[in-house]
Scaffold this active site. Sequence first.
Site, short mmCIF file in Angstrom:
data_model
loop_
_atom_site.label_atom_id
_atom_site.label_comp_id
_atom_site.label_asym_id
_atom_site.label_seq_id
_atom_site.Cartn_x
_atom_site.Cartn_y
_atom_site.Cartn_z
N HIS A 95 67.57 38.44 -7.85
CA HIS A 95 68.23 37.15 -7.96
C HIS A 95 68.38 36.55 -6.56
O HIS A 95 68.11 37.21 -5.56
CB HIS A 95 69.59 37.28 -8.65
CG HIS A 95 70.58 38.14 -7.94
ND1 HIS A 95 70.98 39.36 -8.39
CD2 HIS A 95 71.23 37.95 -6.77
CE1 HIS A 95 71.84 39.88 -7.55
NE2 HIS A 95 72.02 39.05 -6.55
P1 TYD Z 1 74.37 41.76 -10.47
O1 TYD Z 1 74.82 40.88 -9.38
O2 TYD Z 1 73.29 41.25 -11.38
O3 TYD Z 1 73.92 43.19 -9.89
P2 TYD Z 1 72.67 43.69 -9.03
O4 TYD Z 1 72.24 42.57 -8.17
O5 TYD Z 1 73.20 44.85 -8.26
O6 TYD Z 1 71.59 44.14 -9.95
O7 TYD Z 1 75.63 42.18 -11.31
C1 TYD Z 1 75.58 43.20 -12.30
C2 TYD Z 1 76.69 42.93 -13.31
O8 TYD Z 1 77.97 43.02 -12.68
C3 TYD Z 1 76.60 41.55 -13.93
O9 TYD Z 1 76.98 41.70 -15.29
C4 TYD Z 1 77.68 40.75 -13.22
C5 TYD Z 1 78.69 41.80 -12.81
N1 TYD Z 1 79.35 41.51 -11.53
C6 TYD Z 1 80.66 41.05 -11.53
O10 TYD Z 1 81.31 40.89 -12.59
N2 TYD Z 1 81.27 40.79 -10.33
C7 TYD Z 1 80.61 40.97 -9.15
O11 TYD Z 1 81.19 40.72 -8.06
C8 TYD Z 1 79.25 41.42 -9.16
C9 TYD Z 1 78.48 41.62 -7.89
C10 TYD Z 1 78.67 41.68 -10.37
#
Ligand code: TYD
Length: 139
Positions: free
Chosen positions: A55
């Site tokens: 992302h």
């Molecule tokens: P995501 O940012 O997609 O993780 P990565 O980049 O590590 O793969 O987040 C994973 C999940 O966690 C998604 O459902 C959103 C949640 N999340 C939060 O609720 N708060 C946060 O601060 C972060 C970073 C993620």
Amino acid sequence: MRNSSVYDCVILPLSKIHNRSGNITIVESNTHVPFEIKRVYYLYDIPGGESRGGHAHRELYQLIVAASGSFDILLDDGTNKKVVTLNRPYYGLLIVPGIWRELMEFSSGSVCLVLASDVYKESDYFRDYNTFKNYKDAL
Ligand code: TYD
């Protein structure tokens, strides 16, 4: 930051205070990182072969630290790509807004510490690469 580039994403050397009982690294808002830290989170227990990220953010600045172990970060600004390996807890990778990233090649037991300039806002994410690419191309 308008059309940001992977070359704006730099490794920041952090302090390391060493003594017989071990090391300590300190990160303060606006001193060791060029933003105010509003959120901290960390990734751990990452299964072998797994990748994370996939992302980009519109406004968020982040400092990413391999607090333990190592991993690779693929950065992509829509035009240029670069891969950075983090493997020391006293270096951080600054990721500026508008950069697609993927984290991969996590070593066993690694911990990815993230210091972020804002609280979690899903509206700040680009989760679709083509949407991100179109946004960057229009800047
Ligand atoms: P995501 O940012 O997609 O993780 P990565 O980049 O590590 O793969 O987040 C994973 C999940 O966690 C998604 O459902 C959103 C949640 N999340 C939060 O609720 N708060 C946060 O601060 C972060 C970073 C993620």
